[in-house]
Every structure is written in structure tokens, then in C-alpha cells.
Design a protein around this motif. Structure first.
Motif, PDB file in Angstrom:
ATOM      1  N   SER A 154       0.824  -1.214   0.000  1.00  0.00           N
ATOM      2  CA  SER A 154       0.000   0.000   0.000  1.00  0.00           C
ATOM      3  C   SER A 154       0.855   1.260   0.000  1.00  0.00           C
ATOM      4  CB  SER A 154      -0.957   0.002   1.203  1.00  0.00           C
ATOM      5  OG  SER A 154      -0.285   0.278   2.419  1.00  0.00           O
ATOM      6  N   TYR A 155       2.129   1.135   0.366  1.00  0.00           N
ATOM      7  CA  TYR A 155       3.073   2.248   0.314  1.00  0.00           C
ATOM      8  C   TYR A 155       3.918   2.228  -0.962  1.00  0.00           C
ATOM      9  CZ  TYR A 155       2.161   3.092   5.287  1.00  0.00           C
ATOM     10  OH  TYR A 155       1.564   3.386   6.489  1.00  0.00           O
ATOM     11  N   GLY A 156       3.665   1.261  -1.833  1.00  0.00           N
ATOM     12  CA  GLY A 156       4.422   1.166  -3.077  1.00  0.00           C
ATOM     13  C   GLY A 156       5.676   0.330  -2.991  1.00  0.00           C
ATOM     14  N   VAL A 157       5.838  -0.456  -1.920  1.00  0.00           N
ATOM     15  CA  VAL A 157       7.017  -1.302  -1.749  1.00  0.00           C
ATOM     16  C   VAL A 157       6.842  -2.585  -2.547  1.00  0.00           C
ATOM     17  CG1 VAL A 157       8.428  -2.592  -0.105  1.00  0.00           C
ATOM     18  CG2 VAL A 157       7.470  -0.362   0.544  1.00  0.00           C
ATOM     19  N   ASP A 158       7.862  -2.939  -3.346  1.00  0.00           N
ATOM     20  CA  ASP A 158       7.888  -4.214  -4.055  1.00  0.00           C
ATOM     21  C   ASP A 158       8.338  -5.276  -3.065  1.00  0.00           C
ATOM     22  OD1 ASP A 158       8.262  -6.433  -5.608  1.00  0.00           O
ATOM     23  OD2 ASP A 158       9.674  -5.505  -7.016  1.00  0.00           O
ATOM     24  N   THR A 159       7.434  -6.182  -2.688  1.00  0.00           N
ATOM     25  CA  THR A 159       7.751  -7.169  -1.661  1.00  0.00           C
ATOM     26  C   THR A 159       8.252  -8.483  -2.245  1.00  0.00           C
ATOM     27  OG1 THR A 159       5.439  -7.916  -1.606  1.00  0.00           O
ATOM     28  CG2 THR A 159       6.085  -6.181  -0.049  1.00  0.00           C
ATOM     29  N   GLY A 160       8.565  -8.483  -3.534  1.00  0.00           N
ATOM     30  CA  GLY A 160       9.042  -9.707  -4.165  1.00  0.00           C
ATOM     31  C   GLY A 160      10.526  -9.953  -3.994  1.00  0.00           C
ATOM     32  N   ALA A 161      11.247  -9.003  -3.431  1.00  0.00           N
ATOM     33  CA  ALA A 161      12.699  -9.134  -3.264  1.00  0.00           C
ATOM     34  C   ALA A 161      13.014  -9.830  -1.942  1.00  0.00           C
ATOM     35  CB  ALA A 161      13.344  -7.749  -3.312  1.00  0.00           C
ATOM     36  N   ASP A 162      14.305  -9.974  -1.638  1.00  0.00           N
ATOM     37  CA  ASP A 162      14.708 -10.553  -0.362  1.00  0.00           C
ATOM     38  C   ASP A 162      14.379  -9.579   0.768  1.00  0.00           C
ATOM     39  OD1 ASP A 162      17.446  -9.020   0.447  1.00  0.00           O
ATOM     40  OD2 ASP A 162      17.279  -9.233  -1.729  1.00  0.00           O
ATOM     41  N   ALA A 163      14.366 -10.103   2.006  1.00  0.00           N
ATOM     42  CA  ALA A 163      13.901  -9.323   3.146  1.00  0.00           C
ATOM     43  C   ALA A 163      14.728  -8.059   3.357  1.00  0.00           C
ATOM     44  CB  ALA A 163      13.932 -10.185   4.408  1.00  0.00           C
ATOM     45  N   ALA A 164      16.042  -8.130   3.144  1.00  0.00           N
ATOM     46  CA  ALA A 164      16.886  -6.944   3.355  1.00  0.00           C
ATOM     47  C   ALA A 164      16.541  -5.843   2.363  1.00  0.00           C
ATOM     48  CB  ALA A 164      18.357  -7.323   3.235  1.00  0.00           C
ATOM     49  N   THR A 165      16.284  -6.223   1.106  1.00  0.00           N
ATOM     50  CA  THR A 165      15.925  -5.236   0.088  1.00  0.00           C
ATOM     51  C   THR A 165      14.552  -4.639   0.388  1.00  0.00           C
ATOM     52  OG1 THR A 165      17.238  -6.401  -1.565  1.00  0.00           O
ATOM     53  CG2 THR A 165      15.564  -4.881  -2.386  1.00  0.00           C
ATOM     54  N   VAL A 166      13.624  -5.499   0.807  1.00  0.00           N
ATOM     55  CA  VAL A 166      12.285  -5.021   1.172  1.00  0.00           C
ATOM     56  C   VAL A 166      12.380  -4.036   2.337  1.00  0.00           C
ATOM     57  CG1 VAL A 166      10.054  -5.704   2.131  1.00  0.00           C
ATOM     58  CG2 VAL A 166      11.092  -7.060   0.297  1.00  0.00           C
ATOM     59  N   HIS A 167      13.228  -4.336   3.294  1.00  0.00           N
ATOM     60  CA  HIS A 167      13.379  -3.451   4.442  1.00  0.00           C
ATOM     61  C   HIS A 167      13.906  -2.088   4.022  1.00  0.00           C
ATOM     62  CE1 HIS A 167      15.593  -1.938   8.075  1.00  0.00           C
ATOM     63  NE2 HIS A 167      14.387  -2.104   8.568  1.00  0.00           N
ATOM     64  N   ARG A 168      14.909  -2.071   3.165  1.00  0.00           N
ATOM     65  CA  ARG A 168      15.459  -0.791   2.702  1.00  0.00           C
ATOM     66  C   ARG A 168      14.401   0.013   1.951  1.00  0.00           C
ATOM     67  NH1 ARG A 168      20.009  -4.071   1.592  1.00  0.00           N
ATOM     68  NH2 ARG A 168      19.397  -4.256  -0.598  1.00  0.00           N
ATOM     69  N   ALA A 169      13.640  -0.653   1.100  1.00  0.00           N
ATOM     70  CA  ALA A 169      12.593   0.040   0.354  1.00  0.00           C
ATOM     71  C   ALA A 169      11.512   0.576   1.287  1.00  0.00           C
ATOM     72  CB  ALA A 169      11.979  -0.897  -0.683  1.00  0.00           C
TER      73      ALA A 169
END
Length: 243
Positions: free
Chosen positions: A111-126
Motif C-alpha cells: 500500500s506504500y508502493g514497496v515491491d515485496t518480491g525481493a529478499d527481506a533486506a531489500t524489502v526493508h530498505r525500500a
């Protein structure tokens, strides 16, 4: 003493806005613009628009609405994921994280525009880039309970036998069995959510107002006067009789 309360929202902005409309209509009927509205927690997860829900709440608080917003276990999961480094909520089973599909974190971040398909560390940074600091601070600062006369509001419930002023956060956000099975008088009517029921239910010592919005069911709003409660509907109040 009058108060309003809204059950677990779980990312459903449209349900939240409907609940506020029902409360506004009841305010008009009784001529009360000052009674507080307590949001019982779980603002996020499982619904389509957590960002919109938090925007609505922040906007209302900024304009001075008499609203109280409590922290639920899902809100704490979100809050801790957005810390650096991210922290896992101790209330979760060891094999789960907030990003597990059953918990709803992925939809919340989407809902904030985060792509959640990446690894957890990348998702966290986004997530740190896209979730506004105002939202993160809001989640971190949410209270875990609210006392109003004969009423005690919290997300999940209380530890029976422990004074209300001594309740701990983990119980207020996560407790189930010991609280749900208790028939003790807790010194106040405990108004809570966390464990979905088909309809708002008054057990005499507690009032459960989570009617399953996180699973596609309607979000409920109630009005309380002392320990008496009514469900708010399009047609007006419907008395909730203790079982």
C-alpha cells in the motif's frame, strides 16, 4: 459517560470511514460532539490500504478529533520491522515473520508502493524509503490501553488477577486463552478486539468488538454508556445484550 469504539481495522479504509460516519450520525442524534472514539488497534495488515487508514487517523488527530488510537499486535509487528535493524515481534511463533503471507505485512507494504518480491533486506530498505517517518513515529508512539470510568480499552485483553494499571504490553497486545476464558470481574468492562467473533459480543466482564475485518467481514463500531453497549448501524443503535 459515553464513548465510542471501533474494532480491528486491518487496512480497510472504507470500513473505517463508514464507522466514523455511523458515529457522526449517533453524535447528531444525542447531541454529543465530545465523547472519545477509541480505535482498538490492528490498524494494518490483511486489508488493501494500511497507508490510507493511517492517513485518515493522522488527519483526524491533527484537526483535533477526540480520537484515541491504541496499538495492536499487528501494529507492533509493523513498527518493529521498520526499525534499523528490523526486529521480530516476540509474540510470533519462531517460524513466522511479519512478511509471512498469513500475517499481511506484504500487503501493508504494497500500500506504500514497496515491491515485496525481493529478499527481506531489500524489502526493508525500500520500506524505510517509502513509509513516511510520520507513520513510523505514529506507530511507535501508540498507547496500549485507555481507561475511561467503568471502561478499560485495550487490543487483546488483560491478565486476570493483575491490576489494570500493572498490565504489561505483551498481554495487552497478544493475550487470548487466560483472558477469554475468565469470568472474573476485572474492575471495569474490558473493551477489546484481537480474537474475531461473528458479532460484537458482551460477556458481562468484557466486550469483544473485532468482527473479522481482517478476514473480509464488516468492521464494527459501538457506543458505550457506562457498561451498556449498542452496535451502530445505518438504522441507528442496536442494543448488545450481555450473554
Amino acid at each position: 459517560m459515553r464513548a465510542y469504539a471501533i474494532g480491528d481495522i486491518h487496512g480497510h479504509r472504507s470500513g473505517l470511514e463508514r464507522a466514523h460516519r455511523l458515529i457522526a450520525a449517533d453524535r447528531d442524534r444525542v447531541g454529543d460532539s465530545a465523547a472519545p472514539v477509541v480505535h482498538i488497534g490492528d490498524l494494518c495488515d490483511r486489508g488493501p490500504d494500511t497507508k490510507g487508514v493511517i492517513d485518515v487517523l493522522l488527519t483526524g488527530l491533527d484537526r483535533g478529533e477526540p480520537w484515541v488510537v491504541l496499538k495492536g499486535n499487528h501494529d507492533r509487528m509493523m513498527q518493529r520491522f521498520l526499525e534499523t535493524p528490523p526486529r521480530r515481534d516476540p509474540g510470533l511463533r519462531a517460524d513466522l515473520s511479519w512478511l509471512h503471507p498469513n500475517l499481511g505485512g506484504q500487503g501493508t507494504l504494497a500500500s506504500y508502493g514497496v515491491d515485496t518480491g525481493a529478499d527481506a533486506a531489500t524489502v526493508h530498505r525500500a520500506a524505510l524509503d517509502l513509509v513516511p517517518e510520520t507513520h513510523r513515529a505514529f506507530l511507535a508512539g501508540l498507547p496500549t490501553s485507555h481507561r475511561l470510568g467503568a471502561l478499560f480499552f485495550c487490543h487483546a485483553g488483560i491478565r486476570p488477577g493483575v491490576p489494570l494499571e500493572d498490565q504489561v504490553e505483551d498481554d495487552l497486545l497478544w493475550i487470548r486463552g487466560d483472558f477469554l476464558n475468565s469470568t472474573a470481574d476485572h474492575g471495569a468492562l474490558v473493551v477489546h478486539g484481537h480474537t474475531p467473533v461473528e458479532v460484537v459480543t458482551h460477556y458481562g466482564n468484557r466486550l469483544n468488538i473485532d468482527t473479522g475485518a481482517g478476514y473480509g467481514e464488516p468492521l464494527s463500531a459501538v457506543v458505550l454508556e457506562g457498561r451498556q453497549a449498542w452496535l451502530l448501524t445505518e438504522e441507528g443503535r442496536a442494543r448488545i445484550v450481555p450473554i
